[in-house]
Design a protein around this motif. Structure first.
Motif, PDB file in Angstrom:
ATOM      1  N   VAL A   1       5.482 -11.023  -0.812  1.00 32.80           N
ATOM      2  CA  VAL A   1       5.858 -10.183   0.326  1.00 32.80           C
ATOM      3  C   VAL A   1       6.708  -9.028  -0.153  1.00 32.80           C
ATOM      4  O   VAL A   1       7.492  -9.167  -1.099  1.00 32.80           O
ATOM      5  CB  VAL A   1       6.615 -11.014   1.388  1.00 32.80           C
ATOM      6  CG1 VAL A   1       7.909 -11.578   0.837  1.00 32.80           C
ATOM      7  CG2 VAL A   1       6.872 -10.204   2.658  1.00 32.80           C
ATOM      8  N   THR A   2       6.537  -7.890   0.490  1.00 27.80           N
ATOM      9  CA  THR A   2       7.354  -6.702   0.236  1.00 27.80           C
ATOM     10  C   THR A   2       7.788  -6.131   1.577  1.00 27.80           C
ATOM     11  O   THR A   2       6.993  -6.079   2.525  1.00 27.80           O
ATOM     12  CB  THR A   2       6.567  -5.633  -0.541  1.00 27.80           C
ATOM     13  OG1 THR A   2       6.113  -6.177  -1.777  1.00 27.80           O
ATOM     14  CG2 THR A   2       7.435  -4.401  -0.815  1.00 27.80           C
ATOM     15  N   ALA A   3       9.041  -5.720   1.654  1.00 30.56           N
ATOM     16  CA  ALA A   3       9.552  -5.084   2.872  1.00 30.56           C
ATOM     17  C   ALA A   3      10.153  -3.737   2.525  1.00 30.56           C
ATOM     18  O   ALA A   3      10.751  -3.566   1.459  1.00 30.56           O
ATOM     19  CB  ALA A   3      10.603  -5.974   3.539  1.00 30.56           C
ATOM     20  N   ALA A   4      10.007  -2.782   3.410  1.00 29.41           N
ATOM     21  CA  ALA A   4      10.648  -1.471   3.272  1.00 29.41           C
ATOM     22  C   ALA A   4      11.353  -1.149   4.577  1.00 29.41           C
ATOM     23  O   ALA A   4      10.796  -1.364   5.666  1.00 29.41           O
ATOM     24  CB  ALA A   4       9.619  -0.396   2.945  1.00 29.41           C
ATOM     25  N   VAL A   5      12.585  -0.652   4.469  1.00 26.05           N
ATOM     26  CA  VAL A   5      13.405  -0.373   5.648  1.00 26.05           C
ATOM     27  C   VAL A   5      14.047   0.999   5.513  1.00 26.05           C
ATOM     28  O   VAL A   5      14.629   1.325   4.480  1.00 26.05           O
ATOM     29  CB  VAL A   5      14.518  -1.430   5.824  1.00 26.05           C
ATOM     30  CG1 VAL A   5      15.336  -1.139   7.078  1.00 26.05           C
ATOM     31  CG2 VAL A   5      13.930  -2.838   5.883  1.00 26.05           C
TER      32      VAL A   5
END
Length: 267
Positions: A47-51
């Motif tokens: 999983v990868t998240a960008a905020v």
């Protein structure tokens, strides 16, 4: 949702074609370490998240995990609608009644037939690429032929798309187009309102994507959108694959978004 019976040949083609470069470095320092520890992707899942905090001073998102390409599944429908609106404006016209109806059910209900019609209307992958160049995306590659759900993208590139819709700066999308997309993303069917909304406490606009890969039986689960939490407005993109089931993937995405938004707020 994309039909589960995608052919093996198409899957192989897409995997070979999806080697777009990562758009940004992964989140740095304790934030990235905490993200991996708390989120705990199981088995072969990743999983990868960008905020991006729209109320902060950063111009680029914080990325947690490796910002490598993932299948979009149905989150690409936001990109398709943005491309369709640009296409219509380029031809000095509004969407037709049929196109408007297709846009509504494509976003609200994740209708695949409507998505296929609009995908064809924009010129499939080449048309998406042309629109994305104008929108500032750099690491998104359209799926082969009619397989829009096998478009490949990165979390950072999805933030670029969201900025074109929800950001405060000038974008190729006019105000009416931005409002149209943003409003539809607040009207998602109730059974599809999971995902980045898990980190919101005051409001959200989102689009989710889910796809079981026929070659592995594993799931791609993604969620993108704009949320409000603790008085701040965030753009968030969470991409995952290799999930054993759809519920496992949804749980992973929601753990990831809560952790990434919390870590971003703390720094």
């Amino acid at each position: 949702m994309l039909n589960r019976t995608l052919s093996v040949v198409a899957t192989v083609v897409t995997l070979l074609a999806g080697a777009a470069p990562a758009a940004m470095a992964a989140g740095s320092g304790s934030g990235s370490a905490t993200f991996r520890t708390v989120v705990e992707a199981q088995g072969s899942a990743r999983v990868t998240a960008a905020v991006l905090d729209l109320d902060g001073t950063r111009q680029e998102p914080v990325v947690y995990g490796d910002d490598t390409p993932y299948d979009t599944a149905s989150i690409v429908k936001v990109d398709i609608l943005a491309a369709m609106l640009l296409h219509a404006r380029d031809h000095r016209r509004a969407l037709t009644a049929r196109e408007s109806a297709e846009a509504q059910v494509m976003i609200r209900d994740s209708d695949n037939t409507a998505a296929t019609a609009l995908w064809r209307a924009i010129g499939e992958a080449p048309g998406l690429a042309s629109a994305n160049k104008r929108l500032g995306l750099t690491s998104t590659q359209g799926g082969p032929g009619g397989l829009w759900g096998l478009t490949r993208t990165t979390a950072a590139d999805q933030i670029r798309l969201l900025r074109a819709v929800f950001g405060t700066g000038t974008t190729p999308l006019d105000a009416a187009s931005r409002n149209r997309i943003g409003t539809l993303m607040t009207e998602i069917a109730a059974d599809q309102s999971w995902g980045v909304s898990a980190a919101a406490d005051a409001g959200w606009a989102l689009k989710n994507g889910w796809l079981m890969r026929t070659t592995t039986g594993l799931w791609d689960i993604n969620s993108i959108g704009r949320i409000t939490a603790d008085g701040h407005h965030y753009l968030v993109a969470v991409l995952s694959n290799g999930n054993a089931s759809m519920p496992d993937g949804v749980n992973l995405v929601e753990r990831a978004v809560r952790t990434a938004v919390s870590e971003t707020a703390a720094h």
